[in-house]
Design an enzyme around this catalytic site. Structure first.
Site, PDB file in Angstrom:
ATOM      1  CE  LYS A  47      34.130  34.440  42.714  1.00  0.00           C
ATOM      2  NZ  LYS A  47      33.950  34.652  41.254  1.00  0.00           N
ATOM      3  CG  ASP A  98      30.121  30.435  40.117  1.00  0.00           C
ATOM      4  OD1 ASP A  98      28.925  30.332  40.473  1.00  0.00           O
ATOM      5  OD2 ASP A  98      30.553  31.349  39.402  1.00  0.00           O
ATOM      6  CE  LYS A 143      30.086  30.061  36.654  1.00  0.00           C
ATOM      7  NZ  LYS A 143      30.398  31.319  35.962  1.00  0.00           N
ATOM      8  CG  ASP A 191      34.592  31.383  40.966  1.00  0.00           C
ATOM      9  OD1 ASP A 191      35.363  32.226  40.475  1.00  0.00           O
ATOM     10  OD2 ASP A 191      33.373  31.584  41.107  1.00  0.00           O
ATOM     11  CG  ASP A 234      27.393  32.901  36.802  1.00  0.00           C
ATOM     12  OD1 ASP A 234      28.058  32.371  37.714  1.00  0.00           O
ATOM     13  OD2 ASP A 234      27.739  32.875  35.608  1.00  0.00           O
ATOM     14  CD  GLU A 258      29.686  33.649  42.011  1.00  0.00           C
ATOM     15  OE1 GLU A 258      30.916  33.442  42.031  1.00  0.00           O
ATOM     16  OE2 GLU A 258      29.062  33.815  40.944  1.00  0.00           O
ATOM     17  NE  ARG A 317      29.685  41.128  39.963  1.00  0.00           N
ATOM     18  CZ  ARG A 317      29.666  41.459  38.683  1.00  0.00           C
ATOM     19  NH1 ARG A 317      28.993  42.521  38.288  1.00  0.00           N
ATOM     20  NH2 ARG A 317      30.317  40.743  37.800  1.00  0.00           N
TER      21      ARG A 317
END
Length: 491
Positions: free
Chosen positions: A253, A258, A265, A276, A335, A337, A339
């Site tokens: 990933k 993010d 967030k 991230d 959020d 995202e 996956r």
């Protein structure tokens, strides 16, 4: 990077600035583990001096004492090993000792290392303990890391030290990338860094830009990245060995920042989201090391890279994405995202006909709730694979714990309008739900494991052992070990 070399000369004779020794518990005090010639040079008073300073030999303890001219080195650093120290105990002791000597140029490290495994552990811990990220510093009183390490071990152990150098360089690369702010590491920048590593290491590379992603049907990566002025990328790296008969696929990933997208967030959850992309960095670092170590296995690595930002072009809660391979996903929370980008890359990885797919991601806050900040959650579609991945991670020195993927969690991902939703209607088991989502995109008949490194990838607390504050390099060593295990037929 800090240099390291072997030196079999007596400790007391070394022309160095500091000497690191190991100590173990002994009654109410501590006993040096080896270092007999150093003790003789100090008139047999080493143990007494350590006792006077309160040393106990417990793992993680660091005790400094001056040599008062008894040897060339000005200071001895005694690193607690605990009882019956393991390879990880040696790594942590060496790392903590070398880190404590920042500002010192030359250091001799003489921890007990009676095997090649122990020599590698000490060398690796020492090199990782010398890490510092100073790219954006312009001065100040920050002490520079140790410049030169001389490891007390016979010349015959050079192969173990060489392997430690390679692994340390891999972890340093990952740490540097994770620590780099998003102002200087956009998706395009990360893809360019992958290109640099590929050129230096002899890896094949393919990069899909935002246009190719849309045309190729990568709805997850394109959807997450559409809200940012910095467009997404998918990078494919490949290491091949002429004698290999098996293939390992790694998927990382790579969310370079993010914000949560429109599902924004809170501020306190966003200030470390430069990390991230730790999974993609781990895959890149691992492939760099694998190319240098040369195991007899083919390894392909995918970096699913995007920046998740809110804007007038960002994806919205209730949007439906068509993923690579055709499956549709209802985005109920922007959020969740990671996956989405990972799902695209997992499907693409299946086209390489791998024997095993391993994905690694800073995927869920639920991982920290379940396992804390230092332990990776490992999930899989095969119990034996899960346990072997956990075992490989432990051998690499990266704590992990096997977690289930209960079948009943899949129902919570049902969508009223698409094949699957990206979050569950149920509150609990968020780490396992995310793993369950990813499992839906694993090709039939392919073994797969998922590593959630949300906590382990970034240390917000104080440094410990060989682990610094900030980016840790989590999972890179595990991925290298997995490649070697696949080559050996263990996995």
């Amino acid at each position: 990077m800090t240099s390291i070399s072997l030196d079999s000369a007596a400790l007391a004779s070394l022309d160095t600035d500091a000497i690191v020794i190991g100590v173990t518990p002994a009654g109410a005090g501590a006993a040096p583990a080896g270092a007999e010639d150093l003790d003789r040079a100090m008139d047999g008073r080493l143990a007494d001096a350590l006792g006077a300073l309160g040393a106990t030999g417990k793992a993680g303890e660091i005790t400094r004492l001056p040599t008062l001219g008894a040897v060339t080195a000005k200071v001895v650093v005694a690193a607690g090993l605990g009882e019956d120290p393991s390879a990880e105990d040696l790594r942590r002791a060496a790392g903590a000792a070398v880190r404590s000597l920042a500002g010192t140029a030359r250091v001799a490290v003489a921890l007990p290392a009676a095997s090649a495994e122990a020599v590698e552990a000490v060398a690796l811990g020492a090199l990782l303990g010398a890490y510092s990220f100073d790219t954006f510093r312009t001065g100040g009183d920050r002490k520079a890391p140790v410049e030169e390490i001389r490891l007390a071990a016979p010349a015959a152990e050079e192969a173990a030290v060489a392997r430690a150098r390679t692994l340390a360089a891999s972890v340093k690369l990952v740490r540097d990338l994770v620590n780099t702010p998003p102002s200087h590491l956009t998706p395009e920048d990360l893809a360019a860094e992958a290109g640099r590593v590929a050129a230096e290491s002899g890896l094949a590379i393919e990069v899909l830009d935002e246009k190719a992603l849309v045309e190729g049907g990568y709805g997850g990566i394109a959807g997450v990245g559409q809200g940012s002025v910095n467009p997404p990328r998918l990078v494919r790296l490949a290491y091949t060995h002429a004698e290999a008969s098996r293939t390992l696929a790694l998927v990382g990933k790579g969310i370079t920042f993010d914000s949560g997208g429109l599902s924004l967030k809170p501020t306190e959850a966003m200030d470390w989201m430069k990390s991230d992309m730790g999974g993609a960095a781990a895959v890149l670092g691992a492939l760099d090391a694998i190319a240098k170590l040369g195991p007899k296995v083919n390894v392909v690595g995918y970096l699913a890279i995007a920046e998740n930002m809110p804007s007038g072009t960002a994806q919205r809660p209730s949007d439906v994405l068509r993923m690579y391979g055709g499956k549709t996903v209802e985005v109920l929370n922007t959020d969740a995202e990671g996956r989405l980008v990972m799902a695209d890359a997992i499907v693409r990885a299946g086209e390489d006909s791998p024997d095993l797919i391993v994905d690694v991601a800073t995927l869920t806050g639920a991982q920290l709730v379940a396992l804390g900040t230092r332990t990776t959650g490992v999930m899989a579609n095969d119990d034996d694979v899960r346990e072997k991945v956990v075992a490989a991670a432990e051998r690499a020195g990266e704590p992990s714990w096997g977690m289930p993927l209960p079948a009943e969690l899949r129902k919570g991902l049902d969508s009223a309008v698409a094949d699957i939703a990206n979050i569950s209607g149920e509150r609990w088991g968020g780490m396992l739900v995310a793993g369950t989502f990813l499992k839906e995109f694993v090709p039939d008949g392919v073994k797969w494991a998922h590593l959630d490194i949300a906590g382990p990838s970034f240390n917000k607390g104080e440094a410990y052992g060989y682990t610094p504050k900030g980016g840790t390099g989590a999972a890179a060593r595990t991925l290298v070990q997995l490649a070697e295990d696949v080559a050996a037929g263990i996995l």
